[in-house]
Scaffold this motif. Sequence first.
Motif, PDB file in Angstrom:
ATOM      1  N   MET A  35       0.807  -1.221  -0.083  1.00 54.26           N
ATOM      2  CA  MET A  35       0.048   0.024   0.091  1.00 54.26           C
ATOM      3  C   MET A  35       0.832   1.120  -0.016  1.00 54.26           C
ATOM      4  SD  MET A  35      -3.114   1.089   2.314  1.00 54.26           S
ATOM      5  CE  MET A  35      -4.068   2.531   2.026  1.00 54.26           C
ATOM      6  N   VAL A  36       0.985   1.698  -0.997  1.00 54.23           N
ATOM      7  CA  VAL A  36       1.834   2.960  -1.227  1.00 54.23           C
ATOM      8  C   VAL A  36       1.022   4.289  -1.686  1.00 54.23           C
ATOM      9  CG1 VAL A  36       3.565   3.780  -2.896  1.00 54.23           C
ATOM     10  CG2 VAL A  36       3.429   1.286  -2.607  1.00 54.23           C
ATOM     11  N   ALA A  37       1.627   5.410  -0.852  1.00 52.56           N
ATOM     12  CA  ALA A  37       1.018   6.706  -1.246  1.00 52.56           C
ATOM     13  C   ALA A  37       2.053   7.540  -2.032  1.00 52.56           C
ATOM     14  CB  ALA A  37       1.120   7.445   0.377  1.00 52.56           C
ATOM     15  N   LEU A  38       1.535   8.013  -2.806  1.00 47.53           N
ATOM     16  CA  LEU A  38       2.072   9.156  -3.950  1.00 47.53           C
ATOM     17  C   LEU A  38       1.771  10.472  -3.249  1.00 47.53           C
ATOM     18  CD1 LEU A  38       1.378   7.565  -7.462  1.00 47.53           C
ATOM     19  CD2 LEU A  38       3.441   7.350  -6.002  1.00 47.53           C
ATOM     20  N   ILE A  39       2.812  11.121  -2.740  1.00 49.21           N
ATOM     21  CA  ILE A  39       2.650  12.336  -2.402  1.00 49.21           C
ATOM     22  C   ILE A  39       3.484  13.477  -2.905  1.00 49.21           C
ATOM     23  CG2 ILE A  39       2.270  11.497   0.002  1.00 49.21           C
ATOM     24  CD1 ILE A  39       4.949  12.339   0.874  1.00 49.21           C
ATOM     25  N   ILE A 206      -5.065  -6.855  -1.552  1.00 40.35           N
ATOM     26  CA  ILE A 206      -5.140  -6.031  -2.740  1.00 40.35           C
ATOM     27  C   ILE A 206      -4.338  -4.970  -2.737  1.00 40.35           C
ATOM     28  CG2 ILE A 206      -6.539  -4.314  -4.009  1.00 40.35           C
ATOM     29  CD1 ILE A 206      -9.060  -5.910  -3.261  1.00 40.35           C
ATOM     30  N   THR A 207      -3.259  -4.577  -3.595  1.00 35.87           N
ATOM     31  CA  THR A 207      -2.356  -3.773  -3.780  1.00 35.87           C
ATOM     32  C   THR A 207      -2.965  -2.361  -3.980  1.00 35.87           C
ATOM     33  OG1 THR A 207      -0.761  -5.321  -5.113  1.00 35.87           O
ATOM     34  CG2 THR A 207      -0.261  -3.068  -5.170  1.00 35.87           C
ATOM     35  N   VAL A 208      -2.358  -1.341  -3.191  1.00 37.40           N
ATOM     36  CA  VAL A 208      -3.083  -0.279  -3.162  1.00 37.40           C
ATOM     37  C   VAL A 208      -1.898   0.866  -3.419  1.00 37.40           C
ATOM     38  CG1 VAL A 208      -4.257   1.633  -2.097  1.00 37.40           C
ATOM     39  CG2 VAL A 208      -5.145  -0.861  -1.809  1.00 37.40           C
ATOM     40  N   VAL A 209      -2.452   1.699  -4.640  1.00 36.48           N
ATOM     41  CA  VAL A 209      -1.499   2.978  -4.879  1.00 36.48           C
ATOM     42  C   VAL A 209      -2.411   4.128  -4.905  1.00 36.48           C
ATOM     43  CG1 VAL A 209       0.214   4.035  -6.352  1.00 36.48           C
ATOM     44  CG2 VAL A 209      -0.063   1.542  -6.224  1.00 36.48           C
TER      45      VAL A 209
END
Length: 266
Positions: A35-39, A206-209
Amino acid sequence: MTEAIPALEIHDATKTYGPMRAISNVSLSVERGEMVALIGPSGSGKSTLLRAASGLVVADTSSGPIRIFGDRVQEAGKLSRGVRRARSQVGFIFQQFNLVKRISLYANVLLGALGRMPGWKGALGRFSTEDRKKAMEALERVGVIEHAGKRASDLSGGQQQRGAIARAMVQGAQAIFADEPIASLDPVSARNVMQLLSELNSQDGITVVVTLHQVDYALKYCERAVALKDGHVIYDGPTSGLTRTRLIEIYGDEYIGVLDEEGATS
């Protein structure tokens, strides 16, 4: 033992709009189950990168391949022949929900099954009993089953966004790409949506971006963050590494007050 294929692979992606370069030679790999945050600040390229990952934006001809679970999405400025298969594995969540306003929430969620059906069946609305059951189960899981029969236009933003997530569940998505999914929501609805994405990640694998403006949500719900600035990746690592100094580097001195309010680490 064969190495697992990453959920997302982006190689040297560049996208220009006239004289402006939204992203520049960006490479990124996301493993299954992350689970990756794009900031990053507004205009940093977060949304462009996420949309390029799913083929909603076509990158420049100088760009390398983009793959989802090994299936090629695009390369060198052209969508791949297998882009439909690649997209079928990803549920894309938009900031403005992207529901059909005039039909019921249940009907919107059921649309997630279209990718698995022959076109003529979808056009005639001939959904299977199993798909109809999945739609109701998904609505119950995201907490809006009592609104199933309501038109999407009659629902709150938080209810619509949870419906959009339920649609991705019916789709059978192995990954969810969420572009500012809480930007239009009140704080309670925003927490509910982020908690739901977190549960789908931790419980269902579930992969989350997810692209986020709010640093505090990235710190709370994501173990990894990728920060963009002026179209370049300037940080890729654990959210625990997002110190006050690092965040000021990402957002600039003008964000010091915001970071203080959000409780960034020192």
